[in-house]
Design a protein around this motif. Sequence first.
Motif, PDB file in Angstrom:
ATOM      1  N   ASP A 145       0.150  -0.815  -0.203  1.00 23.67           N
ATOM      2  CA  ASP A 145       0.270   0.050   0.041  1.00 23.67           C
ATOM      3  C   ASP A 145       0.872   1.056   0.250  1.00 23.67           C
ATOM      4  O   ASP A 145       1.836   1.303   1.031  1.00 23.67           O
ATOM      5  CB  ASP A 145      -0.864  -0.175   1.237  1.00 23.67           C
ATOM      6  CG  ASP A 145      -2.149  -1.030   1.499  1.00 23.67           C
ATOM      7  OD1 ASP A 145      -2.270  -1.808   0.013  1.00 23.67           O
ATOM      8  OD2 ASP A 145      -2.363  -1.514   2.238  1.00 23.67           O
ATOM      9  N   THR A 147       0.835   5.592   1.560  1.00 21.99           N
ATOM     10  CA  THR A 147      -0.021   6.441   1.444  1.00 21.99           C
ATOM     11  C   THR A 147       0.819   7.703   1.258  1.00 21.99           C
ATOM     12  O   THR A 147       2.040   7.676   1.219  1.00 21.99           O
ATOM     13  CB  THR A 147       0.185   6.550   2.926  1.00 21.99           C
ATOM     14  OG1 THR A 147      -0.102   5.294   3.483  1.00 21.99           O
ATOM     15  CG2 THR A 147      -0.146   6.995   4.163  1.00 21.99           C
ATOM     16  N   HIS A 167       3.867   0.229   2.291  1.00 23.24           N
ATOM     17  CA  HIS A 167       3.706  -0.531   3.211  1.00 23.24           C
ATOM     18  C   HIS A 167       3.976  -2.267   2.896  1.00 23.24           C
ATOM     19  O   HIS A 167       2.809  -2.143   1.707  1.00 23.24           O
ATOM     20  CB  HIS A 167       3.214  -0.829   4.545  1.00 23.24           C
ATOM     21  CG  HIS A 167       2.678   0.046   5.539  1.00 23.24           C
ATOM     22  ND1 HIS A 167       3.933   0.465   6.544  1.00 23.24           N
ATOM     23  CD2 HIS A 167       2.182   1.711   5.660  1.00 23.24           C
ATOM     24  CE1 HIS A 167       3.477   1.467   7.050  1.00 23.24           C
ATOM     25  NE2 HIS A 167       2.495   2.085   6.938  1.00 23.24           N
ATOM     26  N   GLN A 261      -5.469  12.771   3.864  1.00 22.39           N
ATOM     27  CA  GLN A 261      -4.484  11.917   3.574  1.00 22.39           C
ATOM     28  C   GLN A 261      -5.255  10.211   3.250  1.00 22.39           C
ATOM     29  O   GLN A 261      -6.516  10.337   3.611  1.00 22.39           O
ATOM     30  CB  GLN A 261      -4.458  11.502   4.915  1.00 22.39           C
ATOM     31  CG  GLN A 261      -3.400  10.208   4.951  1.00 22.39           C
ATOM     32  CD  GLN A 261      -2.764  10.527   6.144  1.00 22.39           C
ATOM     33  OE1 GLN A 261      -2.513  11.337   7.337  1.00 22.39           O
ATOM     34  NE2 GLN A 261      -2.457   9.375   6.968  1.00 22.39           N
ATOM     35  N   THR A 263      -4.825   6.595   1.528  1.00 22.63           N
ATOM     36  CA  THR A 263      -3.673   4.544   1.500  1.00 22.63           C
ATOM     37  C   THR A 263      -4.188   4.516  -0.268  1.00 22.63           C
ATOM     38  O   THR A 263      -5.926   4.274   0.367  1.00 22.63           O
ATOM     39  CB  THR A 263      -3.668   3.975   2.874  1.00 22.63           C
ATOM     40  OG1 THR A 263      -3.416   4.975   3.611  1.00 22.63           O
ATOM     41  CG2 THR A 263      -2.668   3.044   2.511  1.00 22.63           C
ATOM     42  N   ARG A 264      -3.763   3.955  -1.046  1.00 23.60           N
ATOM     43  CA  ARG A 264      -4.553   3.334  -2.196  1.00 23.60           C
ATOM     44  C   ARG A 264      -3.118   2.160  -1.734  1.00 23.60           C
ATOM     45  O   ARG A 264      -1.992   1.859  -2.618  1.00 23.60           O
ATOM     46  CB  ARG A 264      -4.424   3.738  -3.477  1.00 23.60           C
ATOM     47  CG  ARG A 264      -5.143   4.900  -2.580  1.00 23.60           C
ATOM     48  CD  ARG A 264      -6.747   4.798  -3.217  1.00 23.60           C
ATOM     49  NE  ARG A 264      -7.448   5.538  -3.732  1.00 23.60           N
ATOM     50  CZ  ARG A 264      -8.222   6.724  -2.569  1.00 23.60           C
ATOM     51  NH1 ARG A 264      -8.616   6.134  -0.986  1.00 23.60           N
ATOM     52  NH2 ARG A 264      -8.688   7.091  -2.572  1.00 23.60           N
ATOM     53  N   GLU A 265      -4.104   0.774  -2.685  1.00 27.82           N
ATOM     54  CA  GLU A 265      -3.399  -0.894  -2.908  1.00 27.82           C
ATOM     55  C   GLU A 265      -2.702   0.045  -4.292  1.00 27.82           C
ATOM     56  O   GLU A 265      -2.708  -0.030  -4.805  1.00 27.82           O
ATOM     57  CB  GLU A 265      -4.855  -1.441  -3.020  1.00 27.82           C
ATOM     58  CG  GLU A 265      -3.369  -2.985  -3.621  1.00 27.82           C
ATOM     59  CD  GLU A 265      -4.698  -3.743  -3.635  1.00 27.82           C
ATOM     60  OE1 GLU A 265      -4.641  -5.230  -3.716  1.00 27.82           O
ATOM     61  OE2 GLU A 265      -5.770  -3.425  -3.494  1.00 27.82           O
TER      62      GLU A 265
END
Length: 416
Positions: A145, A147, A167, A261, A263-265
């Motif tokens: 992922d 961020t 991550h 903010q 978070t994307r795969e």
Amino acid sequence: DVSPVVAGLIGATVLVVSVSVTVFVWTCCHQQAEKKHKTPPYKFIHMLKGISIYPETLSNKKKINRLRRDKNGPAKEGGRGNLLVDAAESGLMGPAKAPDGAPHVDQLPIKVDYGDELSPDQSLTPGGSKTSSPSSPGDDVMLGDLTFSVDYNFPKKALVVTIQEAHGLPVMDEHTQSSDPYIKMTILPDKRHRVKTRVLRKTLEPVFDETFTFYGIPYSQLQDLVLHFLVLSFDRFSRDDVIGEVMVPLAGVDPSTGKVQLTREILKRNIQKCISRGELQVSLSYQPVAQRMTVVVLKARHLPKMDITGLSADPYVKVNVYYGRKRIAKKKTHVKKCTLNPVFNESFIYDIPADLLPDISMEFLVIDFERTTKNEVVGRLILGAHSGSAPGAEHWRQVCDSPGKAVAKWHSLSEY
């Protein structure tokens, strides 16, 4: 006693000096005030952990010193592998012409036993793509992922993107069981803003914390833009491995009330989404009696904008000749400054026996010249034994079947 004439001259001199000083002071104060209220002319500001970096204000000396330090240190900024051409190899302004204007002639070491030795490029595979290693991400491998945050500065009409961390990245280096990740970011569809983070060594959980500020983007246009993040792993001896990509349409993001903010795969890269790399026109002619191949790099067109400002590019073409997988010759054209449609008209001659033609490949790399940083490959074309495209294979066949005839064709450049 002072005569009236002398007194008048002294008084006039004092008056002129006083007026001059007053005007000079007023001018300095006025310019200083204008600078405080003037919007910076930079297309973007790169902030690395709170330290603003203005690329336009960095002198050549500072940039060169930074690059040298990165080469010796554990971390190497830039991390482009073979996407970047070493300035020491590419030269500043291309090869010097012979005094009599004669074309370059290369005598290929044909009698040498090349074996299966691969050149450091290791770039000639069918289709011009890098062979996937066992550790390369596949369809069934989680790519992790990303961020990041998006904000907008209304007074300065600036889009602010902070790449924070990633991550769960996959292992791309089987020897260290780790990766050397960095991220390239482009704002679509214009592709005018192309930036990247530094390389973080030997980590699957990189924390970048780098902020990029893009000026001159009206808030009303945000809904039409898409942020494209390309996650790569730096490879010192070959082309950098592409881990995956993240596409974020700003139509669903509203930074008007403050920083957002996200978070994307990270998904496997979709090759069909790659931007056009432009076209290159080359002419080939083989003389069977003299056993010579004449290569003429004619011109290119519709090259993508490579400068950070999105204004232009300084392209040149590097020609690599391969026998099997061994590079046996290399030449390059002169640099054409500030143009996306360069005209080269430079020829090179190579001595190649006719019986070796089936194993000969020619690689054309269109490269954007950078004076203070490393040069970046714009696009690539392969003709000959390892040509991965039907037009390239057809061009080479026509050259071999038409001895003594110059065959010129346009070819679309592929991504390197």
